[in-house]
Design a protein around this motif. Structure first.
Motif, PDB file in Angstrom:
ATOM      1  N   HIS A  17      -2.213  -9.099   1.147  1.00  0.00           N
ATOM      2  CA  HIS A  17      -1.162  -9.342   1.965  1.00  0.00           C
ATOM      3  C   HIS A  17       0.197  -8.534   1.605  1.00  0.00           C
ATOM      4  CE1 HIS A  17      -3.229 -12.637   3.858  1.00  0.00           C
ATOM      5  NE2 HIS A  17      -3.242 -13.422   2.815  1.00  0.00           N
ATOM      6  N   HIS A  18       0.057  -7.962   0.560  1.00  0.00           N
ATOM      7  CA  HIS A  18       1.262  -7.351   0.047  1.00  0.00           C
ATOM      8  C   HIS A  18       1.271  -6.071   0.731  1.00  0.00           C
ATOM      9  CE1 HIS A  18       3.735  -4.837  -2.638  1.00  0.00           C
ATOM     10  NE2 HIS A  18       2.927  -3.970  -2.835  1.00  0.00           N
ATOM     11  N   LEU A  19      -0.019  -5.465   0.937  1.00  0.00           N
ATOM     12  CA  LEU A  19       0.213  -3.960   1.553  1.00  0.00           C
ATOM     13  C   LEU A  19       0.607  -4.087   2.946  1.00  0.00           C
ATOM     14  CD1 LEU A  19      -3.164  -2.778   0.328  1.00  0.00           C
ATOM     15  CD2 LEU A  19      -1.146  -1.508   0.063  1.00  0.00           C
ATOM     16  N   GLU A  57      12.395  -8.396  -2.995  1.00  0.00           N
ATOM     17  CA  GLU A  57      11.824  -8.809  -4.383  1.00  0.00           C
ATOM     18  C   GLU A  57      10.243  -9.177  -4.244  1.00  0.00           C
ATOM     19  OE1 GLU A  57      13.163  -9.119  -7.142  1.00  0.00           O
ATOM     20  OE2 GLU A  57      15.161  -8.394  -6.448  1.00  0.00           O
ATOM     21  N   GLU A  58       9.306  -8.067  -4.274  1.00  0.00           N
ATOM     22  CA  GLU A  58       7.850  -8.109  -3.954  1.00  0.00           C
ATOM     23  C   GLU A  58       7.097  -9.370  -4.679  1.00  0.00           C
ATOM     24  OE1 GLU A  58       6.342  -4.296  -4.602  1.00  0.00           O
ATOM     25  OE2 GLU A  58       6.029  -4.608  -6.822  1.00  0.00           O
ATOM     26  N   ASP A  59       7.530  -9.659  -5.851  1.00  0.00           N
ATOM     27  CA  ASP A  59       6.968 -10.534  -6.656  1.00  0.00           C
ATOM     28  C   ASP A  59       7.293 -12.043  -6.004  1.00  0.00           C
ATOM     29  OD1 ASP A  59       5.145  -9.848  -8.450  1.00  0.00           O
ATOM     30  OD2 ASP A  59       6.748  -9.050  -9.509  1.00  0.00           O
ATOM     31  N   TRP A  76       0.244   7.149  -2.092  1.00  0.00           N
ATOM     32  CA  TRP A  76      -0.268   6.624  -3.229  1.00  0.00           C
ATOM     33  C   TRP A  76      -0.497   5.261  -3.278  1.00  0.00           C
ATOM     34  CZ3 TRP A  76       2.574   3.597  -6.343  1.00  0.00           C
ATOM     35  CH2 TRP A  76       2.006   3.396  -7.667  1.00  0.00           C
ATOM     36  N   HIS A  77       0.464   4.532  -2.917  1.00  0.00           N
ATOM     37  CA  HIS A  77       0.681   2.985  -2.928  1.00  0.00           C
ATOM     38  C   HIS A  77      -0.600   2.487  -2.286  1.00  0.00           C
ATOM     39  CE1 HIS A  77       2.288  -0.915  -1.674  1.00  0.00           C
ATOM     40  NE2 HIS A  77       2.534  -0.914  -3.023  1.00  0.00           N
ATOM     41  N   GLY A  78      -1.035   2.834  -1.280  1.00  0.00           N
ATOM     42  CA  GLY A  78      -2.336   2.391  -0.695  1.00  0.00           C
ATOM     43  C   GLY A  78      -3.356   2.525  -1.695  1.00  0.00           C
ATOM     44  N   HIS A 120      -3.476   3.073  -5.017  1.00  0.00           N
ATOM     45  CA  HIS A 120      -2.950   2.134  -6.049  1.00  0.00           C
ATOM     46  C   HIS A 120      -3.637   0.851  -5.748  1.00  0.00           C
ATOM     47  CE1 HIS A 120      -0.445   0.508  -9.121  1.00  0.00           C
ATOM     48  NE2 HIS A 120       0.193  -0.165  -8.160  1.00  0.00           N
ATOM     49  N   HIS A 121      -3.515   0.326  -4.684  1.00  0.00           N
ATOM     50  CA  HIS A 121      -3.521  -1.213  -4.751  1.00  0.00           C
ATOM     51  C   HIS A 121      -5.366  -1.455  -4.484  1.00  0.00           C
ATOM     52  CE1 HIS A 121      -0.195  -3.015  -5.381  1.00  0.00           C
ATOM     53  NE2 HIS A 121       0.615  -2.519  -4.667  1.00  0.00           N
ATOM     54  N   ILE A 122      -5.706  -0.334  -3.581  1.00  0.00           N
ATOM     55  CA  ILE A 122      -7.070  -0.565  -3.153  1.00  0.00           C
ATOM     56  C   ILE A 122      -8.057  -0.388  -4.897  1.00  0.00           C
ATOM     57  CG2 ILE A 122      -9.145   0.600  -2.017  1.00  0.00           C
ATOM     58  CD1 ILE A 122      -7.018   0.971   0.259  1.00  0.00           C
TER      59      ILE A 122
HETATM   60 NI    NI Z   1       2.777  -2.385  -4.421  1.00  0.00          NI
END
Ligand code: NI
Length: 174
Positions: free
Chosen positions: A64-66, A92-94, A156-158, A160-162
């Protein structure tokens, strides 16, 4: 020992970015929704609720974050393309990950949202000219960011989470 937080390493901005490099990043972004689908294939609900590291997000939260993160990215690109070095809004993503939609939304909805979003994002990126990649926005926390650096960051971010998901699956033998 494997770095659970940064399985592919931290994002390192490049000094010089070629058009070939940008093309590679755009292709990575185009591929992110399918890579995510592949990474979570056949996971059970209990597996989706497993944190990818101690005190880390669950796979469900990562999914859900992506789109949340990349919707912000898409808006940042559009602001920078249409305004003179706009100051963007951080979030604030957290705390976002604690909101009710992270538990209550079927993951399929976020997978589809990410695919639709990336289709528009990649359409935009693919038509951008060199000068447009030099446009920038101001992040009130980290300073001025050019769109070519932001492109590298979100490619990078995609990945990174994958990698959080694939490395957990490897460790667990799933
Ligand atoms: Ni992230």
């Amino acid at each position: 020992m494997e770095n659970l937080h940064y399985p592919i390493g931290k994002f390192i901005p490049l000094d010089k970015i070629s058009s070939d490099q940008r093309k590679e990043w755009i292709e990575q972004l185009a591929d992110t929704p399918n890579q995510l689908r592949f990474a979570i294939k056949d996971l059970t609900s209990a597996q989706l609720d497993t944190p990818y590291r101690p005190d880390g997000w669950s796979i469900r939260q990562v999914i859900h974050h992506l789109p949340d993160s990349h919707m912000n990215a898409y808006v940042r690109f559009k602001l920078a393309l249409t305004e003179d070095q706009p100051t963007i809004k951080t979030y604030e993503e957290d705390r976002w990950s604690q909101l009710a939609d992270y538990q209550g939304t079927p993951i399929e909805v976020s997978l589809t949202l990410l695919a639709s979003l990336h289709q528009r994002f990649v359409t935009l990126l693919s038509t951008m000219q060199d000068a447009e990649f030099s446009r920038s926005y101001k992040n009130p926390e980290s300073g001025v960011v050019t769109l070519e650096t932001a492109l590298g960051l979100y490619a990078w971010h995609g990945r990174h989470h994958i990698a959080h998901i694939t490395s957990l699956r490897n460790r667990m033998g799933w």
